[in-house]
Design a protein around this motif. Structure first.
Motif, PDB file in Angstrom:
ATOM      1  N   SER A  28       0.702  -1.410   0.187  1.00 28.08           N
ATOM      2  CA  SER A  28      -0.046   0.003   0.036  1.00 28.08           C
ATOM      3  C   SER A  28       0.775   1.142  -0.166  1.00 28.08           C
ATOM      4  O   SER A  28       2.060   1.256   0.727  1.00 28.08           O
ATOM      5  N   TRP A  73      -6.212   9.573   1.499  1.00 27.32           N
ATOM      6  CA  TRP A  73      -6.604   8.487   0.342  1.00 27.32           C
ATOM      7  C   TRP A  73      -5.502   7.358   0.438  1.00 27.32           C
ATOM      8  O   TRP A  73      -4.189   7.924   0.545  1.00 27.32           O
ATOM      9  N   GLN A  74      -5.814   6.212   0.229  1.00 28.97           N
ATOM     10  CA  GLN A  74      -4.685   5.035   0.106  1.00 28.97           C
ATOM     11  C   GLN A  74      -5.034   4.011  -0.983  1.00 28.97           C
ATOM     12  O   GLN A  74      -6.053   3.683  -1.065  1.00 28.97           O
ATOM     13  N   GLN A 132      -6.958  -1.718  -4.797  1.00 27.41           N
ATOM     14  CA  GLN A 132      -7.844  -1.352  -3.989  1.00 27.41           C
ATOM     15  C   GLN A 132      -7.652   0.000  -3.379  1.00 27.41           C
ATOM     16  O   GLN A 132      -6.418   0.523  -3.339  1.00 27.41           O
ATOM     17  N   ASP A 155      -8.803   3.190  -0.739  1.00 23.40           N
ATOM     18  CA  ASP A 155      -9.457   3.466   0.303  1.00 23.40           C
ATOM     19  C   ASP A 155      -9.483   4.977   0.598  1.00 23.40           C
ATOM     20  O   ASP A 155      -8.463   5.775   0.231  1.00 23.40           O
ATOM     21  N   TRP A 156     -10.643   5.382   1.379  1.00 25.89           N
ATOM     22  CA  TRP A 156     -10.908   6.768   1.548  1.00 25.89           C
ATOM     23  C   TRP A 156     -11.299   6.816   2.941  1.00 25.89           C
ATOM     24  O   TRP A 156     -12.152   6.016   3.459  1.00 25.89           O
ATOM     25  N   PHE A 157     -10.567   7.536   3.772  1.00 22.93           N
ATOM     26  CA  PHE A 157     -10.965   7.949   5.354  1.00 22.93           C
ATOM     27  C   PHE A 157     -11.121   9.187   5.571  1.00 22.93           C
ATOM     28  O   PHE A 157     -10.457  10.104   5.147  1.00 22.93           O
ATOM     29  N   HIS A 165     -15.474   5.578   6.251  1.00 16.36           N
ATOM     30  CA  HIS A 165     -14.663   4.813   5.353  1.00 16.36           C
ATOM     31  C   HIS A 165     -14.961   4.313   4.109  1.00 16.36           C
ATOM     32  O   HIS A 165     -15.989   3.405   4.085  1.00 16.36           O
ATOM     33  N   GLN A 218     -14.441   2.530   0.082  1.00 12.57           N
ATOM     34  CA  GLN A 218     -13.455   1.405  -0.365  1.00 12.57           C
ATOM     35  C   GLN A 218     -13.886   0.935  -1.948  1.00 12.57           C
ATOM     36  O   GLN A 218     -15.293   0.924  -2.082  1.00 12.57           O
ATOM     37  N   THR A 267     -22.167  -0.881   7.472  1.00 15.26           N
ATOM     38  CA  THR A 267     -21.427  -0.946   5.904  1.00 15.26           C
ATOM     39  C   THR A 267     -22.546  -1.368   4.999  1.00 15.26           C
ATOM     40  O   THR A 267     -23.312  -2.196   4.906  1.00 15.26           O
TER      41      THR A 267
END
Length: 265
Positions: A61, A68-69, A132, A134-136, A141, A143, A177
């Motif tokens: 990652s 953002w990741q 993948q 990801d947003w935090f 969260h 994805q 979720t």
């Protein structure tokens, strides 16, 4: 090694090992399929600055910015788990249900339109690779994941998008979720299609691409620094791409569990 002595510094390598003891079950939507009893659930992950292993998922990652990741990931495709007692991370045996349908209805349908997983050829074990994102944002969260079969077992793709919201209540920590899964026609046909040479009294079935929405609710209540009460419920809806298959007896999959988690590391 860390680069400072502050209490806010975190080691770039982190190992976590915990076990959850309790009881739950995952239903099986296939004729002749086995429900999965959930009794002892291991939770193992290891993270370095970029590489990680997280409960069967291996990847790398990169942080794009604080919110953002992006990750490159790989894992076994889970679809075969409905066809085989022991597969992947299923460490406990399946138990068969004898009350999925009224007996007269099951016999009538089996003679005309349905097929058991014991009647069809063995489904392949596949390994997928994917991207993948990801947003935090505070307690949110988001994805998005897209997967490609790199083992040439079904030569297709699947993808998902999800959004989760976490909040704290006097009863503990909660997370809701919503997720939408897309599975390509090649994936669906490999696992849920019926060929002419498999079951002679069943019409050939060619599966199309599928959209499957899922909702889940998770709960945890810390007891000590290492022990936590946990519970979750998931409901996955199956569209007609899957329910039209002679192998399928249900239009949903439910998973539930309640137990105590103990963290060793």
């Amino acid at each position: 090694m860390t680069d400072c002595d502050s209490d806010d510094c975190v080691d770039k390598s982190q190992l976590m090992l915990s076990l959850t003891l309790g009881y739950g079950q995952r239903s099986n939507p296939l004729y002749g399929g086995a429900e999965l009893p959930l009794i002892l659930l291991p939770d193992v992950y290891y993270y370095t600055e970029h590489w990680f292993f997280d409960n069967g998922k291996l990847g790398a990652s990169w942080s794009l910015n604080p919110e953002w990741q992006l990750s490159f990931i790989g894992q076994l495709n889970a679809e075969k788990g409905y066809f085989q007692k022991w597969f992947g991370s299923n460490f406990t045996p399946f138990t068969y249900s004898n009350s999925s349908l009224p007996e007269s209805t099951a016999v009538e349908k089996a003679a005309a339109k349905t097929a058991s997983i014991q009647q069809v050829s063995k489904r392949p074990t596949a390994f997928d690779a994917g991207l993948q994102l990801d947003w935090f944002k505070q307690s949110w969260h988001g994805q998005a994941i897209i997967w490609q079969d790199i083992s040439h077992s079904y030569n297709g793709q699947h993808a998902s998008v999800s959004l989760a919201k976490q909040w704290q209540h006097t009863t503990g920590w909660w997370q809701f979720t919503g997720r939408l899964l897309w599975k390509s026609a090649k994936l669906m046909d490999t696992y849920y299609g019926i060929n002419h040479d498999e079951v002679f009294n069943i019409q050939h079935y060619h599966a199309k691409a599928s959209l499957q929405p899922e909702i889940s609710l998770q709960w945890r209540q810390p007891l000590t620094n290492r022990a936590t009460l946990v519970g979750f419920f998931r409901y996955l809806y199956l569209d007609d791409a899957m329910t039209n298959s002679p192998l399928t007896r249900s239009d949903h999959i439910t998973t539930w569990f309640f137990g105590v988690n103990y963290r060793f590391y």
